[in-house]
Design a protein around this motif. Structure first.
Motif, mmCIF file in Angstrom:
data_model
loop_
_atom_site.group_PDB
_atom_site.id
_atom_site.type_symbol
_atom_site.label_atom_id
_atom_site.label_comp_id
_atom_site.label_asym_id
_atom_site.label_seq_id
_atom_site.Cartn_x
_atom_site.Cartn_y
_atom_site.Cartn_z
ATOM 1 N N LEU A 78 0.998 -1.077 -0.164
ATOM 2 C CA LEU A 78 -0.001 0.085 0.097
ATOM 3 C C LEU A 78 0.854 0.972 -0.237
ATOM 4 O O LEU A 78 0.308 2.233 -0.360
ATOM 5 C CB LEU A 78 -0.570 -0.336 1.043
ATOM 6 N N ALA A 79 1.383 1.259 0.946
ATOM 7 C CA ALA A 79 2.266 2.297 1.621
ATOM 8 C C ALA A 79 3.506 3.175 0.162
ATOM 9 O O ALA A 79 3.743 4.493 -0.399
ATOM 10 C CB ALA A 79 4.401 2.593 2.102
ATOM 11 N N VAL A 80 4.109 1.956 -1.157
ATOM 12 C CA VAL A 80 4.786 1.722 -2.462
ATOM 13 C C VAL A 80 3.061 3.128 -3.328
ATOM 14 O O VAL A 80 4.095 3.139 -4.066
ATOM 15 C CB VAL A 80 5.180 0.487 -2.442
ATOM 16 N N CYS A 81 2.072 1.565 -3.414
ATOM 17 C CA CYS A 81 1.151 2.636 -4.621
ATOM 18 C C CYS A 81 1.422 4.221 -4.227
ATOM 19 O O CYS A 81 0.917 4.639 -5.233
ATOM 20 C CB CYS A 81 0.576 1.340 -4.431
ATOM 21 N N LEU A 82 1.156 4.456 -2.955
ATOM 22 C CA LEU A 82 0.805 6.027 -2.563
ATOM 23 C C LEU A 82 2.230 6.237 -3.330
ATOM 24 O O LEU A 82 2.287 8.130 -3.564
ATOM 25 C CB LEU A 82 1.044 5.800 -0.526
ATOM 26 N N ASP A 83 3.512 6.056 -2.659
ATOM 27 C CA ASP A 83 4.642 6.352 -2.459
ATOM 28 C C ASP A 83 4.321 6.828 -4.745
ATOM 29 O O ASP A 83 5.480 8.249 -4.516
ATOM 30 C CB ASP A 83 5.740 6.254 -2.355
ATOM 31 N N MET A 84 4.323 5.801 -4.806
ATOM 32 C CA MET A 84 4.457 6.126 -6.863
ATOM 33 C C MET A 84 3.655 7.072 -7.376
ATOM 34 O O MET A 84 4.236 7.840 -8.360
ATOM 35 C CB MET A 84 4.126 4.517 -7.281
ATOM 36 N N CYS A 85 2.352 7.093 -6.353
ATOM 37 C CA CYS A 85 1.673 8.969 -7.089
ATOM 38 C C CYS A 85 2.214 9.848 -6.455
ATOM 39 O O CYS A 85 2.647 11.046 -7.331
ATOM 40 C CB CYS A 85 0.456 8.679 -6.228
ATOM 41 N N PRO A 244 7.610 1.406 7.327
ATOM 42 C CA PRO A 244 9.015 0.790 6.883
ATOM 43 C C PRO A 244 8.640 1.252 5.250
ATOM 44 O O PRO A 244 9.593 1.691 4.758
ATOM 45 C CB PRO A 244 8.666 -0.155 7.339
ATOM 46 N N GLY A 245 7.184 1.244 4.796
ATOM 47 C CA GLY A 245 6.938 0.995 2.803
ATOM 48 C C GLY A 245 7.288 2.709 3.399
ATOM 49 O O GLY A 245 7.931 3.120 2.509
ATOM 50 N N LEU A 246 6.831 3.366 4.099
ATOM 51 C CA LEU A 246 6.786 4.444 3.064
ATOM 52 C C LEU A 246 7.785 5.046 3.683
ATOM 53 O O LEU A 246 9.006 5.940 2.853
ATOM 54 C CB LEU A 246 6.098 5.669 4.861
ATOM 55 N N THR A 247 9.200 4.773 4.528
ATOM 56 C CA THR A 247 10.413 5.435 4.751
ATOM 57 C C THR A 247 11.468 4.237 3.334
ATOM 58 O O THR A 247 12.334 4.937 2.875
ATOM 59 C CB THR A 247 11.109 5.219 6.063
ATOM 60 N N ALA A 248 10.925 3.726 3.656
ATOM 61 C CA ALA A 248 12.105 2.611 2.135
ATOM 62 C C ALA A 248 11.720 2.824 0.774
ATOM 63 O O ALA A 248 13.090 2.948 0.163
ATOM 64 C CB ALA A 248 11.362 1.203 2.404
ATOM 65 N N VAL A 249 10.785 4.090 0.321
ATOM 66 C CA VAL A 249 10.691 3.818 -1.574
ATOM 67 C C VAL A 249 9.953 5.105 -0.972
ATOM 68 O O VAL A 249 9.376 6.160 -0.637
ATOM 69 C CB VAL A 249 9.593 3.259 -1.772
ATOM 70 N N ASN A 250 11.416 6.623 -0.464
ATOM 71 C CA ASN A 250 10.904 7.855 0.036
ATOM 72 C C ASN A 250 12.417 8.310 -0.993
ATOM 73 O O ASN A 250 13.139 7.285 -1.894
ATOM 74 C CB ASN A 250 11.277 7.970 0.809
ATOM 75 N N GLY A 251 12.632 9.882 -0.783
ATOM 76 C CA GLY A 251 13.692 10.753 -1.125
ATOM 77 C C GLY A 251 13.490 10.569 -2.626
ATOM 78 O O GLY A 251 14.777 10.478 -3.242
ATOM 79 N N PHE A 252 13.051 10.811 -3.055
ATOM 80 C CA PHE A 252 12.532 11.295 -4.336
ATOM 81 C C PHE A 252 13.157 12.391 -4.914
ATOM 82 O O PHE A 252 13.585 11.932 -6.459
ATOM 83 C CB PHE A 252 10.920 10.787 -4.740
ATOM 84 N N ASP A 253 13.187 13.163 -4.047
ATOM 85 C CA ASP A 253 13.686 14.978 -4.493
ATOM 86 C C ASP A 253 15.179 14.400 -3.903
ATOM 87 O O ASP A 253 15.977 16.056 -4.271
ATOM 88 C CB ASP A 253 12.545 16.097 -3.274
ATOM 89 N N SER A 254 16.194 13.353 -2.977
ATOM 90 C CA SER A 254 17.432 13.547 -3.982
ATOM 91 C C SER A 254 18.404 13.993 -4.462
ATOM 92 O O SER A 254 18.618 14.626 -4.997
ATOM 93 C CB SER A 254 17.661 12.270 -2.928
ATOM 94 N N ALA A 255 17.263 13.240 -5.599
ATOM 95 C CA ALA A 255 18.051 13.437 -7.407
ATOM 96 C C ALA A 255 17.526 15.611 -7.781
ATOM 97 O O ALA A 255 18.400 15.463 -8.352
ATOM 98 C CB ALA A 255 17.084 12.982 -8.785
ATOM 99 N N ILE A 275 13.506 5.310 -12.322
ATOM 100 C CA ILE A 275 13.981 4.852 -12.085
ATOM 101 C C ILE A 275 14.710 4.098 -10.519
ATOM 102 O O ILE A 275 14.311 2.381 -9.917
ATOM 103 C CB ILE A 275 15.548 5.039 -13.472
ATOM 104 N N SER A 276 14.926 4.356 -9.294
ATOM 105 C CA SER A 276 15.385 4.561 -8.307
ATOM 106 C C SER A 276 13.643 4.438 -7.363
ATOM 107 O O SER A 276 14.019 3.640 -7.374
ATOM 108 C CB SER A 276 16.172 6.253 -7.852
ATOM 109 N N ALA A 277 13.086 4.757 -7.984
ATOM 110 C CA ALA A 277 11.305 4.436 -6.956
ATOM 111 C C ALA A 277 11.461 3.163 -7.832
ATOM 112 O O ALA A 277 10.421 1.952 -7.049
ATOM 113 C CB ALA A 277 10.455 5.294 -7.451
ATOM 114 N N LEU A 278 11.291 2.795 -8.520
ATOM 115 C CA LEU A 278 10.359 1.130 -9.034
ATOM 116 C C LEU A 278 11.401 0.377 -8.547
ATOM 117 O O LEU A 278 11.396 -0.589 -8.502
ATOM 118 C CB LEU A 278 10.342 0.947 -10.434
#
Length: 704
Positions: A78-85, A244-255, A275-278
């Motif tokens: 669930l967290a990953v789906c939200l993260d990708m949006c 954990p899910g929200l933290t594990a796939v995060n940091g999109f803005d680092s790039a 690429i990183s998120a997927l």
């Protein structure tokens, strides 16, 4: 001034680049950063920041009593789906507005007018706080992993709180070396990080599957809900388990914060984000399953060796000292790298804030070292701040959860504000072409004869009817389409504001002359009939087009002079107005651009010959080659654009002469040294001027 800290004034601040927007900005002094990073080295930063396939193992202590394995697994999905949006929304912003301030700058651009300054300050401090806490968590986990390895090698050794701080301090100091003295080699090192992290995860996955006995049942992994939180509601516990899910796939803005160190950030930053998120999402899920199936002694995870449950998991499940040592070293190396990349990101955020006057001692913090070509002061401050907070008692799962929780809240709040601003503004901030585009502001329609048109309608506060422009694309009547010029249509629709009807007219050589011109008439008649239904103002109907489309924009008005259609004005951008074999005798001496354009870029004399041949119009047909048309004097106010390095330069100049001779109000803007349709190249600084002039030209023909 010292040799190591050269200074020069920055060319501009956010507010100077984009007047009219309220942003947190100020004047500072600094050198510009070099561009040593590539897509792959930036991907190394982004992927390492989360290190998902290995990092999910460090969250075992977080989830073991908070829902257990089912919450870990399903919550991650669930967290990953939200993260990708969220990633998709931020990637579009990065494509439209590449800037090292990331969401701070995006907020300034997308916020409602008058609110950008305050909101950008808020987002700036949320972003800085989020990465401050996240970097501190990375330092702490690294320290815990190191002391866990010490305890494995020396079982009688007892770790004390100060041990964790010594390790924490050492890792913080270690992060300075790649970020300052060894920065020259840093981008090359980063290119291998994605491979290393996934190779390390593969090693851990294989040895756990092979060595762990007995494995947990599927009921334990997918069904056995555990609630040791004290909350009576399992629903609350499930949402707590999303951490954990929200933290594990995060940091999109680092790039995004590396934008000014990349050669093509408008493309590379969104690419890295996705690429990183997927990759993170895909690699994390199987590792969660492996970790949960391979827990052989669940109770031991509540009081793990060195405070790190993933090390305890390997001790219990591998039952092999050498394999546990190697596995521990994989995790330690991974988190040392994550600490370094976290420090890189945090320091760039702090530097970008300082450069725009958003932090105390901004001139000092914004300074870039002439020796190292990095913001040394910001890097050192970032490391010092993280080391300082480590003086608090951090060596516990409770402290780690609190730090990670605070980091996640701050970072997601910094993501949410620009996204909310975009939604409030109905996405009107995305008015120019950009590499990654989430959606459109148009609807497809058809005229009575079935001709396809695309209607662009901006979201505006006023309920008053808007001007309506009928837009004809370029392409020599033989190529091009409305999709290719969508960015210009959106820009005009948003900035005028106006409703734009883009016309997909038939193309040569399949449809010879006058097919395109007949379609233009069909589209104008349809627009006239439907103006009110589209929310437009009949008294402010205009035609607009570029190149062959500019020809159509003029021609369609001449063709409909005897019909009950009132066109307010014409915008003809680098239009075709005469065939080289049909130039009126009085203009032949002045018609030079066609002969001069043997090797001009974009189009030249040869390409124009091909267009003329494909369309097949008679060179002296006054309904197509308009310089010969006897009714020029009946045209409404006209705005013309020409470029000096263009075979059509004199088409516009000579047509202006005819308009002047017939006392038709007109205005022309000529771009010195620019080729035909130069504004399609986003790297040209004249593009912004053209877009501004275009809007002013439309206001001119509308009498505003």
């Amino acid at each position: 001034m010292g040799e190591k800290d050269m200074e020069m004034k920055t060319p501009d601040t956010i507010s100077e680049q984009h007047p009219g927007h309220d942003v947190a900005s100020g004047e500072v002094w600094c050198l510009q950063l070099d561009k040593p990073f590539s897509l792959w080295s930036t991907l190394g930063i982004s992927f390492s920041v989360t290190s998902t396939p290995l990092a999910v193992g460090t969250y075992l202590s977080v989830v073991i009593g908070v829902g257990g394995s089912p919450v870990f697994f399903y919550g991650y999905i669930l967290a990953v789906c939200l993260d990708m949006c969220i990633c998709a929304s931020l990637a579009e912003m990065a494509a439209q507005y590449p800037h090292s301030s990331g969401q701070i700058y995006w907020t300034a651009k997308l916020a409602p007018r008058g609110h950008g300054r305050g909101l950008s300050y808020l987002v700036g401090w949320l972003t800085a706080a989020g990465y401050f806490f996240w970097t501190s968590a990375a330092l702490l986990i690294s320290s815990q992993l190191i002391w866990a390895l010490v305890q494995i090698c020396h079982p009688t050794f007892i770790t004390l709180p100060w041990h964790f701080y010594v390790g924490y301090f050492a890792v913080g100091v270690f992060t300075l070396f790649p970020n300052i003295p060894f920065f020259k080699w840093y981008p090359q090192f980063l290119k291998g990080l994605v491979i290393y992290i996934n190779a390390g995860a593969l090693f851990v996955l294989i040895v756990l599957l092979v060595r762990a006995k007995p494995k947990q049942s599927s009921d334990y992994v997918f069904k056995a809900f555990v609630n040791q939180t004290g909350w009576s509601s399992n629903g609350v516990v499930f949402f707590l388990g999303l951490l954990p899910g929200l933290t594990a796939v995060n940091g999109f803005d680092s790039a995004a914060h590396m934008a000014e160190e990349l050669p093509r950030p408008e493309r590379q930053v969104p690419q890295v984000m996705f690429i990183s998120a997927l990759a993170s999402a895909a690699s994390g899920l199987p590792m969660i399953l492996v970790y949960m199936f391979c827990i052989t002694k669940p109770d031991n995870l509540l009081n793990p060796v060195g405070g790190q449950p993933v090390i305890q998991l390997m001790v219990d499940s591998l039952e092999s000292f050498p394999l546990t040592i190697v596995g521990s070293l994989v995790f330690i190396t991974c988190f040392l790298c994550a600490s370094v990349t976290m420090m890189t990101t945090f320091s760039r955020i702090w530097w970008s804030l300082a450069r725009d006057g958003g932090v105390p001692f901004s001139p000092f913090m914004a300074r870039i070292s002439g020796r190292w070509k990095v913001p040394v002061n910001s890097v050192c401050f970032s490391a010092f701040a993280c080391i300082l907070i480590g003086l608090l008692k951090l060596g516990s799962a409770t402290a780690l959860n609190a730090i990670l929780g605070t980091a996640v809240l701050c970072i997601f709040a910094s993501y949410g504000i620009p996204i909310l601003c975009s939604l409030i503004g109905k996405r009107t901030g995305f008015s120019t072409a950009h590499y990654f585009n989430l959606g459109h502001m148009f609807e497809e329609r058809a005229t009575d004869s079935g001709l396809r048109v695309r209607v662009f309608t901006p979201e505006v506060a006023t309920q008053d009817p808007l001007p309506v422009g009928v837009y004809f694309h370029s392409g020599g009547w033989a190529s091009g389409n409305i999709e290719a010029e969508e960015a210009t249509c959106i820009h005009v629709a948003v900035q005028v504001p106006s409703i734009i009807i883009a016309v997909a007219y038939r193309l040569a050589p399949e449809f010879k002359a006058p097919a395109a011109h007949n379609d233009a008439v069909d589209a104008l008649i349809w627009a006239w009939k439907n103006v009110s239904g589209l929310g437009g103002d009949r008294t402010r109907l205009f035609t607009i087009g570029g190149s062959a489309g500019g020809n159509l924009a003029i021609s369609v008005v001449l063709k409909t002079l005897d019909q009950e259609i009132n066109v307010t004005g014409i915008v003809a951008i680098v239009p075709v107005t005469v065939h080289p074999d049909g130039v009126p005798s009085k203009h032949r001496s002045a018609y030079k651009s066609y002969a001069e354009s043997v090797a001009t870029p974009v189009i030249n004399r040869t390409s124009m010959d091909i267009f003329f041949e494909n369309y097949g119009a008679a060179p002296t047909d006054p309904s197509i080659f308009l310089l010969c048309n006897p009714r020029i004097g009946e045209l409404p106010p006209t705005y013309l654009v020409s470029c000096t390095a263009d075979p059509l330069r004199d088409d516009a100049r000579l047509f202006k002469q005819e308009l002047d001779n017939h006392k038709v109000p007109n205005k022309i803007t000529e771009y010195e040294g620019m080729p035909h349709y130069f504004w399609i190249f986003p790297q040209l600084k004249q593009r912004a001027q053209f877009l501004e002039d275009l809007v002013n030209g439309i206001w001119f023909i509308l009498g505003q």
